[in-house]
Motif scaffolding. Structure first.
Motif, PDB file in Angstrom:
ATOM      1  N   UNK A  56       7.867  12.337   2.531  1.00  0.00           N
ATOM      2  CA  UNK A  56       9.494  12.569   2.687  1.00  0.00           C
ATOM      3  C   UNK A  56      10.244  12.889   1.411  1.00  0.00           C
ATOM      4  N   UNK A  57      11.252  13.403   1.870  1.00  0.00           N
ATOM      5  CA  UNK A  57      12.471  13.987   0.662  1.00  0.00           C
ATOM      6  C   UNK A  57      13.097  12.471   0.076  1.00  0.00           C
ATOM      7  N   UNK A  58      13.279  11.543   1.008  1.00  0.00           N
ATOM      8  CA  UNK A  58      13.782  10.345   0.798  1.00  0.00           C
ATOM      9  C   UNK A  58      12.827   9.258   0.286  1.00  0.00           C
ATOM     10  N   UNK A  59      13.178   8.226  -0.472  1.00  0.00           N
ATOM     11  CA  UNK A  59      12.205   7.167  -0.835  1.00  0.00           C
ATOM     12  C   UNK A  59      12.237   6.319   0.259  1.00  0.00           C
ATOM     13  N   UNK A  60      10.947   5.553   0.291  1.00  0.00           N
ATOM     14  CA  UNK A  60      10.604   4.304   1.473  1.00  0.00           C
ATOM     15  C   UNK A  60      10.425   3.147   0.795  1.00  0.00           C
ATOM     16  N   UNK A  61      11.138   1.958   1.213  1.00  0.00           N
ATOM     17  CA  UNK A  61      11.071   0.578   0.443  1.00  0.00           C
ATOM     18  C   UNK A  61      10.174  -0.006   1.566  1.00  0.00           C
ATOM     19  N   UNK A  62       9.398  -0.924   0.975  1.00  0.00           N
ATOM     20  CA  UNK A  62       8.398  -1.774   1.588  1.00  0.00           C
ATOM     21  C   UNK A  62       8.920  -3.047   1.514  1.00  0.00           C
ATOM     22  N   UNK A  63       9.209  -3.817   2.834  1.00  0.00           N
ATOM     23  CA  UNK A  63       9.848  -5.180   2.389  1.00  0.00           C
ATOM     24  C   UNK A  63       8.648  -5.944   2.313  1.00  0.00           C
ATOM     25  N   UNK A  64       7.403  -5.516   2.579  1.00  0.00           N
ATOM     26  CA  UNK A  64       6.238  -6.337   2.409  1.00  0.00           C
ATOM     27  C   UNK A  64       4.880  -5.515   2.532  1.00  0.00           C
ATOM     28  N   UNK A  65       3.801  -5.978   1.819  1.00  0.00           N
ATOM     29  CA  UNK A  65       2.396  -5.574   1.946  1.00  0.00           C
ATOM     30  C   UNK A  65       1.628  -6.633   2.055  1.00  0.00           C
ATOM     31  N   UNK A  66       0.750  -6.989   3.003  1.00  0.00           N
ATOM     32  CA  UNK A  66       0.265  -8.332   3.316  1.00  0.00           C
ATOM     33  C   UNK A  66      -1.203  -8.076   3.946  1.00  0.00           C
ATOM     34  N   UNK A  67      -2.082  -8.913   3.559  1.00  0.00           N
ATOM     35  CA  UNK A  67      -3.520  -9.064   4.233  1.00  0.00           C
ATOM     36  C   UNK A  67      -3.145  -9.696   5.684  1.00  0.00           C
ATOM     37  N   UNK A  68      -3.512  -9.000   6.916  1.00  0.00           N
ATOM     38  CA  UNK A  68      -3.068  -9.864   8.192  1.00  0.00           C
ATOM     39  C   UNK A  68      -3.951 -11.142   8.301  1.00  0.00           C
ATOM     40  N   UNK A  69      -5.130 -11.143   7.661  1.00  0.00           N
ATOM     41  CA  UNK A  69      -5.764 -12.545   7.721  1.00  0.00           C
ATOM     42  C   UNK A  69      -5.731 -13.335   6.549  1.00  0.00           C
ATOM     43  N   UNK A  70      -4.706 -13.026   5.886  1.00  0.00           N
ATOM     44  CA  UNK A  70      -4.379 -13.931   4.690  1.00  0.00           C
ATOM     45  C   UNK A  70      -5.768 -13.939   3.768  1.00  0.00           C
ATOM     46  N   UNK A  71      -6.126 -15.079   3.379  1.00  0.00           N
ATOM     47  CA  UNK A  71      -7.026 -15.481   2.262  1.00  0.00           C
ATOM     48  C   UNK A  71      -8.270 -15.802   2.985  1.00  0.00           C
ATOM     49  N   UNK A  72      -8.394 -15.188   4.429  1.00  0.00           N
ATOM     50  CA  UNK A  72      -9.747 -15.606   5.318  1.00  0.00           C
ATOM     51  C   UNK A  72     -11.031 -14.699   5.233  1.00  0.00           C
ATOM     52  N   UNK A  73     -10.738 -13.521   4.774  1.00  0.00           N
ATOM     53  CA  UNK A  73     -11.572 -12.538   4.907  1.00  0.00           C
ATOM     54  C   UNK A  73     -12.509 -12.191   3.558  1.00  0.00           C
ATOM     55  N   UNK A  74     -11.567 -12.742   2.721  1.00  0.00           N
ATOM     56  CA  UNK A  74     -12.198 -12.373   1.091  1.00  0.00           C
ATOM     57  C   UNK A  74     -12.081 -11.358   0.406  1.00  0.00           C
ATOM     58  N   UNK A  75     -11.274 -10.281   1.101  1.00  0.00           N
ATOM     59  CA  UNK A  75     -10.713  -9.095   0.317  1.00  0.00           C
ATOM     60  C   UNK A  75      -9.597  -9.373  -0.703  1.00  0.00           C
ATOM     61  N   UNK A  76      -9.688  -8.993  -1.738  1.00  0.00           N
ATOM     62  CA  UNK A  76      -8.553  -8.896  -2.653  1.00  0.00           C
ATOM     63  C   UNK A  76      -7.991  -7.426  -2.960  1.00  0.00           C
ATOM     64  N   UNK A  77      -6.785  -7.406  -3.259  1.00  0.00           N
ATOM     65  CA  UNK A  77      -5.872  -6.130  -2.929  1.00  0.00           C
ATOM     66  C   UNK A  77      -4.931  -6.163  -4.247  1.00  0.00           C
ATOM     67  N   UNK A  78      -4.924  -4.906  -4.778  1.00  0.00           N
ATOM     68  CA  UNK A  78      -3.491  -4.696  -5.758  1.00  0.00           C
ATOM     69  C   UNK A  78      -2.991  -3.465  -5.369  1.00  0.00           C
ATOM     70  N   UNK A  79      -1.646  -3.654  -5.261  1.00  0.00           N
ATOM     71  CA  UNK A  79      -0.944  -2.563  -4.753  1.00  0.00           C
ATOM     72  C   UNK A  79      -0.116  -1.988  -5.616  1.00  0.00           C
ATOM     73  N   UNK A  80      -0.401  -0.910  -6.459  1.00  0.00           N
ATOM     74  CA  UNK A  80       0.803  -0.381  -7.377  1.00  0.00           C
ATOM     75  C   UNK A  80       0.839  -1.396  -8.627  1.00  0.00           C
ATOM     76  N   UNK A  81      -0.066  -2.013  -8.938  1.00  0.00           N
ATOM     77  CA  UNK A  81      -0.013  -2.864 -10.005  1.00  0.00           C
ATOM     78  C   UNK A  81       0.418  -4.378  -9.647  1.00  0.00           C
ATOM     79  N   UNK A  82       0.703  -4.584  -8.274  1.00  0.00           N
ATOM     80  CA  UNK A  82       0.982  -6.003  -7.744  1.00  0.00           C
ATOM     81  C   UNK A  82      -0.029  -6.418  -6.935  1.00  0.00           C
ATOM     82  N   UNK A  83      -0.653  -7.778  -7.472  1.00  0.00           N
ATOM     83  CA  UNK A  83      -1.637  -8.378  -6.708  1.00  0.00           C
ATOM     84  C   UNK A  83      -1.154  -9.225  -5.668  1.00  0.00           C
ATOM     85  N   UNK A  84      -1.876  -8.964  -4.431  1.00  0.00           N
ATOM     86  CA  UNK A  84      -1.712  -9.859  -3.438  1.00  0.00           C
ATOM     87  C   UNK A  84      -2.362 -11.267  -3.675  1.00  0.00           C
ATOM     88  N   UNK A  85      -1.479 -12.080  -4.204  1.00  0.00           N
ATOM     89  CA  UNK A  85      -2.227 -13.384  -4.581  1.00  0.00           C
ATOM     90  C   UNK A  85      -2.787 -14.171  -3.467  1.00  0.00           C
TER      91      UNK A  85
END
Length: 478
Positions: A56-85
């Motif tokens: 899009x021409x305009x920016x988009x803000x992400x209020x939140x990026x999260x793992x739906x199951x939290x810490x239950x699945x074993x996935x680890x994610x880093x979004x643009x340098x931000x680690x989902x602790x």
């Protein structure tokens, strides 16, 4: 310089950038699903990545990026340098994707044990919550397989390995002197980089025509979208048979992706008992030699030895027989590859008498014009060999005296209408996929002489009255 840097900084923080809250302005993803294929439980995976685009021409803000199951699945994610602790709810807040820009996401997984003999689906969703209230998701999935993890294993008493549970070996597996290790089907051993089998005692591998014993690397992911690591050489060390070892037998086994496939170290020559017997074995895709033997007595039958950076077969003295074998050099990763078949009565500064080397009903071919190298440095050192009912990709021999060791041999050249890769069902160097069943037009069809001691090919098919040269019977292409 300081003034210029300040101007750049002010421009990068320009408040005039606008951000959309229109629900029709959404993100795009380089993939909707991140599949990690089959992984071993409790073992961290390599890192997988995907891109998040704002077209899009305009920016988009992400209020939140999260793992739906939290810490239950074993996935680890880093979004643009931000680690989902995972200790902080497995989420991050307040990220931005400028108009026409993108961010990168990194995904890893360490799955818990699933307490099942079969791989189980591990799944989660990565939720992107936009300022507009729109939620988008990328599915994360893998099949997790409980494995037996072994580190620096030493077999110090007679032992048997069998069963459907995958075995992952780190560091290596050593068979002590005077000890026998049996590996029976069904069994698959996965070796980590640098790990292999060192045999000082005896190794007996017993697969079946219905189910090979498989020895391979432990990478189950993909190097590229079209190339799994399982088709890449150099994934593990291979098998080394040390000088104290004898009486080794490998039957119905698939050994691939190694540095060196099998190495028989130099030992006291035994003219009666073979140090190594291979029957119905695949040695494929090695970063060194496929089979190397020094001053050894070996027997190879109904076997495929193919695609190596070094030589597919390298013999230095001793005695060897090859019956109904396919030895082919189509290694794709390096132009300066070895040959399909090398036999010598020396190595370096040492003489190794070649008491006898015999090939029967065997095809030896490859990319280059000459894939058969017989080398004798000293005429006083024994150098005995014979090829019978074989197809050899090498220059045709016209001297009658030099022809004596070649009985009913077809010399294959690049000028032949069917040669090299044309002999086989599928030689795909781009996808690194190889099917060494004979093509319908292969010159190896019907050219062998029947041998009562080898009436079957490596898949248990009857050879018939006009058997084919090589270890596989003819296969109709689909």
């Amino acid at each position: 310089m300081l003034i210029a840097a300040s101007l750049v900084s002010l421009q990068s923080c320009d408040d005039s950038d606008s951000f959309s809250t229109n629900r029709s302005d959404i993100l795009s993803f380089s993939r909707d699903t991140v599949s990690l294929d089959t992984v071993f439980s409790t073992v961290p995976t390599p890192t997988y990545t995907f891109w998040v685009y704002n077209h899009n021409d305009e920016g988009l803000r992400l209020r939140q990026v999260r793992l739906q199951r939290g810490n239950q699945s074993g996935f680890r994610v880093n979004v643009d340098g931000s680690y989902l602790d995972n200790t902080q709810g497995s989420l991050v807040h307040n990220l931005e994707v400028r108009g026409g820009d993108s961010i990168r996401v990194f995904v890893e997984l360490t799955s818990p044990r699933n307490h099942s003999e079969l791989p189980q689906l591990v799944e989660d969703n990565l939720i992107f919550s936009l300022e507009s209230g729109v939620e988008q998701k990328v599915n994360l999935r893998a099949y997790s397989w409980d494995a037996l993890l072994c580190h620096d294993v030493t077999i110090s008493r007679d032992s048997v390995i069998t069963g459907t549970t995958p075995i992952v070996i780190y560091g290596g597996l050593k068979v002590d002197s005077g000890v026998t290790l049996r590996i029976n089907s069904p069994a698959t051993l996965y070796f980590h980089k640098g790990a292999g089998i060192d045999v000082y005692g005896k190794l007996l591998i017993n697969g079946t025509a219905a189910e090979n014993v498989t020895l391979r690397g432990d990478r189950t992911d993909w190097m590229f979208d079209y190339l799994p690591y399982d088709r890449v050489s150099g994934q593990w060390k291979g098998i080394r048979i040390h000088s104290s070892s004898s009486g080794n037998e490998i039957v119905f086994a698939d050994i691939h992706g190694t540095d060196d496939g099998i190495v028989c170290d130099s030992a006291a020559y035994d003219s009666i008992s073979p140090r190594l017997v291979l029957e119905n074995v695949i040695l494929h895709n090695c970063n060194g030699n496929g089979l190397s033997a020094y001053n050894s007595n070996i027997e190879v039958a109904n076997s495929q030895i193919t695609n190596t950076l070094g030589d597919c077969v390298a013999l230095y003295g001793g005695r060897a027989s090859f019956t109904y074998c396919t030895i082919a050099q189509f290694y794709p990763f390096e132009g300066d590859r070895g040959v399909a078949f090398r036999f010598c009565n020396y190595n370096g500064g040492f003489s190794y008498p070649l008491y006898g080397m015999e090939c029967r009903n065997t095809i030896i071919t490859g990319y280059s014009a000459d894939e058969v190298m017989g080398q004798s440095r000293d005429s006083s050192v024994v150098f005995n060999y014979q090829f019978t009912n074989c197809i050899l990709r090498t220059g045709e021999i016209e001297d009658s005296a030099q022809l004596k060791p070649f009985v009913n041999v077809l010399f294959e050249s690049q000028e032949d209408s069917v040669n090299g890769a044309d002999n086989f069902a599928d030689i795909d160097s781009e996808l690194q996929y190889y099917d060494f069943h004979l093509d319908s037009l292969s010159t190896a069809r019907g050219r062998a002489l029947p041998l009562n001691d080898y009436p079957m090919d490596r898949e248990g098919n009857e050879r018939g009255t006009a058997p084919d040269i090589g270890c596989y019977q003819y296969k109709e292409l689909e």
